[in-house]
Write a protein that holds these residues in place. Structure first.
Motif, PDB file in Angstrom:
ATOM      1  N   ASN A 148       0.841  -1.200   0.000  1.00  0.00           N
ATOM      2  CA  ASN A 148       0.000   0.000   0.000  1.00  0.00           C
ATOM      3  C   ASN A 148       0.871   1.242   0.000  1.00  0.00           C
ATOM      4  O   ASN A 148       1.812   1.355   0.780  1.00  0.00           O
ATOM      5  CB  ASN A 148      -0.904   0.022   1.236  1.00  0.00           C
ATOM      6  N   VAL A 149       0.553   2.160  -0.894  1.00  0.00           N
ATOM      7  CA  VAL A 149       1.266   3.429  -0.998  1.00  0.00           C
ATOM      8  C   VAL A 149       0.229   4.530  -1.081  1.00  0.00           C
ATOM      9  O   VAL A 149      -0.778   4.403  -1.785  1.00  0.00           O
ATOM     10  CB  VAL A 149       2.156   3.456  -2.265  1.00  0.00           C
ATOM     11  N   ARG A 150       0.477   5.619  -0.385  1.00  0.00           N
ATOM     12  CA  ARG A 150      -0.468   6.741  -0.393  1.00  0.00           C
ATOM     13  C   ARG A 150       0.052   7.856  -1.301  1.00  0.00           C
ATOM     14  O   ARG A 150       1.227   8.198  -1.262  1.00  0.00           O
ATOM     15  CB  ARG A 150      -0.668   7.277   1.017  1.00  0.00           C
ATOM     16  N   PHE A 151      -0.833   8.390  -2.115  1.00  0.00           N
ATOM     17  CA  PHE A 151      -0.525   9.505  -3.001  1.00  0.00           C
ATOM     18  C   PHE A 151      -1.525  10.608  -2.752  1.00  0.00           C
ATOM     19  O   PHE A 151      -2.681  10.336  -2.428  1.00  0.00           O
ATOM     20  CB  PHE A 151      -0.651   9.085  -4.483  1.00  0.00           C
ATOM     21  N   ASP A 152      -1.093  11.855  -2.960  1.00  0.00           N
ATOM     22  CA  ASP A 152      -2.090  12.914  -2.882  1.00  0.00           C
ATOM     23  C   ASP A 152      -2.898  12.898  -4.186  1.00  0.00           C
ATOM     24  O   ASP A 152      -2.471  12.321  -5.197  1.00  0.00           O
ATOM     25  CB  ASP A 152      -1.475  14.275  -2.582  1.00  0.00           C
ATOM     26  N   GLN A 153      -4.053  13.500  -4.141  1.00  0.00           N
ATOM     27  CA  GLN A 153      -4.988  13.414  -5.274  1.00  0.00           C
ATOM     28  C   GLN A 153      -4.389  13.992  -6.546  1.00  0.00           C
ATOM     29  O   GLN A 153      -4.589  13.447  -7.633  1.00  0.00           O
ATOM     30  CB  GLN A 153      -6.307  14.122  -4.938  1.00  0.00           C
ATOM     31  N   ASN A 154      -3.635  15.070  -6.430  1.00  0.00           N
ATOM     32  CA  ASN A 154      -3.027  15.679  -7.614  1.00  0.00           C
ATOM     33  C   ASN A 154      -2.088  14.698  -8.311  1.00  0.00           C
ATOM     34  O   ASN A 154      -2.112  14.569  -9.541  1.00  0.00           O
ATOM     35  CB  ASN A 154      -2.282  16.963  -7.219  1.00  0.00           C
ATOM     36  N   ASP A 155      -1.264  14.005  -7.540  1.00  0.00           N
ATOM     37  CA  ASP A 155      -0.350  13.028  -8.140  1.00  0.00           C
ATOM     38  C   ASP A 155      -1.105  11.850  -8.744  1.00  0.00           C
ATOM     39  O   ASP A 155      -0.724  11.338  -9.804  1.00  0.00           O
ATOM     40  CB  ASP A 155       0.669  12.534  -7.112  1.00  0.00           C
ATOM     41  N   LEU A 156      -2.182  11.424  -8.100  1.00  0.00           N
ATOM     42  CA  LEU A 156      -3.000  10.344  -8.675  1.00  0.00           C
ATOM     43  C   LEU A 156      -3.606  10.760 -10.003  1.00  0.00           C
ATOM     44  O   LEU A 156      -3.631   9.973 -10.957  1.00  0.00           O
ATOM     45  CB  LEU A 156      -4.099   9.925  -7.703  1.00  0.00           C
ATOM     46  N   ASP A 157      -4.090  11.988 -10.068  1.00  0.00           N
ATOM     47  CA  ASP A 157      -4.648  12.494 -11.329  1.00  0.00           C
ATOM     48  C   ASP A 157      -3.586  12.527 -12.419  1.00  0.00           C
ATOM     49  O   ASP A 157      -3.841  12.141 -13.566  1.00  0.00           O
ATOM     50  CB  ASP A 157      -5.239  13.899 -11.133  1.00  0.00           C
ATOM     51  N   ARG A 158      -2.389  12.960 -12.063  1.00  0.00           N
ATOM     52  CA  ARG A 158      -1.295  13.001 -13.024  1.00  0.00           C
ATOM     53  C   ARG A 158      -0.910  11.596 -13.480  1.00  0.00           C
ATOM     54  O   ARG A 158      -0.633  11.368 -14.669  1.00  0.00           O
ATOM     55  CB  ARG A 158      -0.103  13.723 -12.413  1.00  0.00           C
ATOM     56  N   LEU A 159      -0.870  10.651 -12.536  1.00  0.00           N
ATOM     57  CA  LEU A 159      -0.580   9.262 -12.897  1.00  0.00           C
ATOM     58  C   LEU A 159      -1.634   8.705 -13.841  1.00  0.00           C
ATOM     59  O   LEU A 159      -1.313   8.005 -14.803  1.00  0.00           O
ATOM     60  CB  LEU A 159      -0.503   8.391 -11.641  1.00  0.00           C
ATOM     61  N   ASP A 160      -2.898   8.992 -13.560  1.00  0.00           N
ATOM     62  CA  ASP A 160      -3.982   8.529 -14.439  1.00  0.00           C
ATOM     63  C   ASP A 160      -3.788   9.056 -15.859  1.00  0.00           C
ATOM     64  O   ASP A 160      -3.955   8.309 -16.834  1.00  0.00           O
ATOM     65  CB  ASP A 160      -5.347   8.975 -13.903  1.00  0.00           C
ATOM     66  N   LYS A 161      -3.428  10.332 -15.988  1.00  0.00           N
ATOM     67  CA  LYS A 161      -3.224  10.923 -17.313  1.00  0.00           C
ATOM     68  C   LYS A 161      -2.059  10.263 -18.039  1.00  0.00           C
ATOM     69  O   LYS A 161      -2.151   9.928 -19.220  1.00  0.00           O
ATOM     70  CB  LYS A 161      -2.988  12.422 -17.195  1.00  0.00           C
ATOM     71  N   LEU A 162      -0.947  10.088 -17.317  1.00  0.00           N
ATOM     72  CA  LEU A 162       0.215   9.453 -17.942  1.00  0.00           C
ATOM     73  C   LEU A 162      -0.071   8.009 -18.341  1.00  0.00           C
ATOM     74  O   LEU A 162       0.343   7.563 -19.412  1.00  0.00           O
ATOM     75  CB  LEU A 162       1.414   9.497 -16.999  1.00  0.00           C
ATOM     76  N   ALA A 163      -0.765   7.305 -17.480  1.00  0.00           N
ATOM     77  CA  ALA A 163      -1.104   5.913 -17.797  1.00  0.00           C
ATOM     78  C   ALA A 163      -1.973   5.848 -19.055  1.00  0.00           C
ATOM     79  O   ALA A 163      -1.755   4.989 -19.915  1.00  0.00           O
ATOM     80  CB  ALA A 163      -1.813   5.265 -16.609  1.00  0.00           C
ATOM     81  N   ALA A 164      -2.920   6.762 -19.167  1.00  0.00           N
ATOM     82  CA  ALA A 164      -3.777   6.782 -20.355  1.00  0.00           C
ATOM     83  C   ALA A 164      -2.971   7.088 -21.613  1.00  0.00           C
ATOM     84  O   ALA A 164      -3.161   6.453 -22.654  1.00  0.00           O
ATOM     85  CB  ALA A 164      -4.890   7.808 -20.163  1.00  0.00           C
ATOM     86  N   ILE A 165      -2.059   8.046 -21.514  1.00  0.00           N
ATOM     87  CA  ILE A 165      -1.221   8.405 -22.665  1.00  0.00           C
ATOM     88  C   ILE A 165      -0.387   7.208 -23.119  1.00  0.00           C
ATOM     89  O   ILE A 165      -0.245   6.953 -24.314  1.00  0.00           O
ATOM     90  CB  ILE A 165      -0.304   9.599 -22.314  1.00  0.00           C
TER      91      ILE A 165
END
Length: 76
Positions: free
Chosen positions: A7-24
Motif C-alpha cells: 500500500n502506498v499513499r498519493f495525494d490526489q493531484n499526483d494520482l490524477d497526473r498518474l492517471d493521465k500518464l497511464a492513459a497516454i
C-alpha cells in the motif's frame, strides 16, 4: 516472479497526473508505477555501484586524485 501488494499513499493531484500518464501510455496505473519504481531502483543501484567502485579505486591507489585548488588552477 510473484507479485505482492504494497500500500502506498498519493495525494490526489499526483494520482490524477498518474492517471493521465497511464492513459497516454495505454497502461494501467499499477503497471506505470511498477515501471517507474523499477527504473528508479536500477538507476540508484547503478549510481551506488559507481560510487563504491570509485572509492575502492581511490583507496587502492588505482585512481589518482588532486585537490580542488589544483583542479581550479589547471582549469584556468
Amino acid at each position: 516472479m510473484a507479485m505482492k501488494i504494497k500500500n502506498v499513499r498519493f495525494d490526489q493531484n499526483d494520482l490524477d497526473r498518474l492517471d493521465k500518464l497511464a492513459a497516454i501510455h495505454q497502461k494501467d496505473v499499477s503497471t506505470l508505477i511498477r515501471e517507474v519504481v523499477t527504473d528508479y531502483i536500477d538507476a540508484e543501484e547503478w549510481q551506488l555501484q559507481q560510487v563504491e567502485e570509485t572509492v575502492d579505486a581511490v583507496e587502492s591507489g588505482a585512481m589518482e586524485t588532486i585537490s580542488l585548488e589544483q583542479f581550479l588552477r589547471e582549469e584556468r
